[in-house]
Motif scaffolding. Structure first.
Motif, PDB file in Angstrom:
ATOM      1  N   LYS A  55       1.191  -1.497  -0.468  1.00  0.00           N
ATOM      2  CA  LYS A  55       0.206  -0.590  -0.397  1.00  0.00           C
ATOM      3  C   LYS A  55       0.735   1.309  -0.104  1.00  0.00           C
ATOM      4  N   ALA A  56       2.279   0.974   0.142  1.00  0.00           N
ATOM      5  CA  ALA A  56       3.241   2.407  -0.360  1.00  0.00           C
ATOM      6  C   ALA A  56       2.983   3.087  -1.480  1.00  0.00           C
ATOM      7  N   THR A  57       2.927   3.762  -0.854  1.00  0.00           N
ATOM      8  CA  THR A  57       3.359   5.165  -2.436  1.00  0.00           C
ATOM      9  C   THR A  57       4.044   5.215  -2.681  1.00  0.00           C
ATOM     10  N   THR A  58       4.336   5.813  -4.148  1.00  0.00           N
ATOM     11  CA  THR A  58       5.923   6.338  -4.801  1.00  0.00           C
ATOM     12  C   THR A  58       6.294   7.583  -3.684  1.00  0.00           C
ATOM     13  N   GLN A  59       5.424   8.809  -3.536  1.00  0.00           N
ATOM     14  CA  GLN A  59       6.058   9.504  -2.495  1.00  0.00           C
ATOM     15  C   GLN A  59       6.285   8.865  -0.783  1.00  0.00           C
ATOM     16  N   ASP A  60       6.188   7.972  -0.808  1.00  0.00           N
ATOM     17  CA  ASP A  60       6.380   7.243   1.540  1.00  0.00           C
ATOM     18  C   ASP A  60       7.381   6.803   0.622  1.00  0.00           C
ATOM     19  N   ILE A  61       7.924   5.737  -0.549  1.00  0.00           N
ATOM     20  CA  ILE A  61       9.004   4.850  -0.774  1.00  0.00           C
ATOM     21  C   ILE A  61      10.122   5.812  -1.039  1.00  0.00           C
TER      22      ILE A  61
END
Length: 74
Positions: A55-61
């Motif tokens: 559920k991680a978004t690109t921004q989270d990564i």
């Protein structure tokens, strides 16, 4: 087993390689030297991995990478 002269093998190199997938191919040079073409499968790339669902978004990564590079610990 198929035997080619050096000149024949050079002129038909693609065919020689395709044939080597299924049988032995020998190339003879004028001086009497012989060479055997051996087909080998390449191992899979270490980067060829199956994906994962998250559920991680690109921004989270990107934020996690930025924090790890900055040495920030929460």
């Amino acid at each position: 087993m198929k035997v080619y002269t050096y000149s024949e093998a050079r002129k038909n190199f693609s065919t020689v390689l395709d044939l080597a997938k299924s049988e032995d191919v020998i190339i003879k040079r004028r001086g009497g030297e012989t060479f055997k073409i051996v087909f080998t499968k390449s191992p899979k790339s270490p980067f060829d991995v199956t994906g994962i669902k998250t559920k991680a978004t690109t921004q989270d990564i990107l934020d996690a990478v930025k924090e790890s590079r900055a040495g920030i610990v929460e």
